[in-house]
Design an enzyme around this catalytic site. Sequence first.
Site, short mmCIF file in Angstrom:
data_model
loop_
_atom_site.label_atom_id
_atom_site.label_comp_id
_atom_site.label_asym_id
_atom_site.label_seq_id
_atom_site.Cartn_x
_atom_site.Cartn_y
_atom_site.Cartn_z
N GLY A 72 0.90 -1.02 0.25
CA GLY A 72 0.00 0.13 -0.34
C GLY A 72 0.90 1.45 0.20
O GLY A 72 0.50 2.53 -0.49
N HIS A 203 -1.87 -7.71 2.55
CA HIS A 203 -1.82 -8.61 4.33
C HIS A 203 -3.05 -7.29 4.81
O HIS A 203 -3.57 -8.60 5.74
CB HIS A 203 -0.70 -7.63 4.69
CG HIS A 203 -0.23 -6.39 4.90
ND1 HIS A 203 -0.53 -6.13 6.55
CD2 HIS A 203 0.13 -5.47 4.47
CE1 HIS A 203 -0.09 -4.62 6.38
NE2 HIS A 203 0.56 -4.50 4.49
N CYS A 326 -0.37 1.82 11.68
CA CYS A 326 1.11 2.50 11.48
C CYS A 326 1.87 2.72 12.41
O CYS A 326 2.58 3.25 12.52
CB CYS A 326 0.53 2.46 9.89
SG CYS A 326 0.31 1.10 8.85
N1 PLP Z 1 -3.03 2.90 3.84
C1 PLP Z 1 -3.71 2.01 4.35
C2 PLP Z 1 -5.53 3.04 4.32
C3 PLP Z 1 -3.42 2.19 5.35
O1 PLP Z 1 -3.96 1.53 6.72
C4 PLP Z 1 -2.07 1.37 5.17
C5 PLP Z 1 -1.43 0.01 6.70
O2 PLP Z 1 -2.25 0.25 7.37
C6 PLP Z 1 -1.56 1.22 4.17
C7 PLP Z 1 -1.55 2.51 3.20
C8 PLP Z 1 0.48 1.41 3.67
O3 PLP Z 1 0.07 0.05 3.10
P1 PLP Z 1 1.63 -1.30 3.79
O4 PLP Z 1 1.22 -1.81 4.53
O5 PLP Z 1 1.10 -2.26 2.94
O6 PLP Z 1 2.34 -0.32 2.95
#
Ligand code: PLP
Length: 376
Positions: A72, A203, A326
């Site tokens: 993402g 994931h 995150c």
């Molecule tokens: N965008 C959103 C809305 C997310 O919730 C996240 C991860 O929590 C991401 C982007 C980032 O994705 P990735 O973990 O695959 O880098």
Amino acid sequence: MKPAVYADYAATAPLRESAREAMRPWLEREFGNPSAADTYSQLPRHAVREARETIARILGARTDEIYFTSGGTESDNWAVKGRALACHGGRPGHLIISAIEHHAVLEPCAFLERLGWKVTRLCPDREGIIRPETVGAALRPDTALVSVMAANNEIGTVQDIPALAKAAGEAGVAFHTDAVQAMGHIPLRVDPAPVCLLSASAHKFGGPKGIGFLYVRHGTALEPLHHGGGQERGMRAGTENVAGIVGMAAALSESVSEMEHEQVRLEELRERLILSLREAGLDFRINGGAWHLPGSLSLSFAGQDGRMLVYLLDRKGIAVAAGSACNSREIAVSHVLSATGVPDRYIKGTVRITLGRESSGEDVDRIASEIVGLVR
Ligand code: PLP
């Protein structure tokens, strides 16, 4: 080891058995490089093609509109920065995003601001909804992109993506949606709406970590960010993650096939949790509104410390999150909760509970009884 109760599906989901099985040959035996010319590479090349077809079919896209990425964060960065680079011959222009985007969209925009770009951040209403008319009002002649996430990772609010994409599309402006939380959980197709770019990550729907994709509508100008070999039709260099790609397609197919049933089941579990907390007479509010991801529940308890609650629940074997997963070590109040006007008395007492495939009624009852004990 998996916690006794896992309720942090917005952070990540356990790997599906279907994804594990689909990946096995590409991890154990078939090591060919799908971009190599030898006969041995035919099998992985075929597997990558099939996975691309599966994902395109689910999205209502063309096969050559799907580009594999590392997840993402990369897809979001590529959509924002790749679009900025492709417009105005590289000169700074204007971007519109929502104020409640994930950092994977916010940070590339902040980076572009340092290079002279202007960024409008649209404020949501109290439920986290971005009104399409606010998009129309913010558009400028030099707007290169409008980006609004399909579903929010903290409060679960689901946006009206077709209406938002239409507001941008009518002005001839490209529309991107970060669908990382929505993909595989709610119906999502690009054919009825003028969505130009869409980010997803495996994931979050039971696929492996470190793999995702960016949908790029045919004809959307976008610069590549990865330069090197000619993989992904020259748009995203780097040897393909064959096992990840195959596992992602398997996980997405299974999530989509279970979606209808899971939506109902997870909503029932969510309601059961809310009811138990209400019956206990706790002073709390539910963040977000009626349009939310199934099984996603952001609760703010008056006068409590959400991080402390998360820590104490963790010690009891219950995994939930305080803010966005995150950035769960961040002390600052979440930008999403601030933007949606969560009152001061509640904002620091926020806990995010996100249920998923393996969540059960017993899990929900255990979460409720532990929270009641701790808050009291
Ligand atoms: N965008 C959103 C809305 C997310 O919730 C996240 C991860 O929590 C991401 C982007 C980032 O994705 P990735 O973990 O695959 O880098």
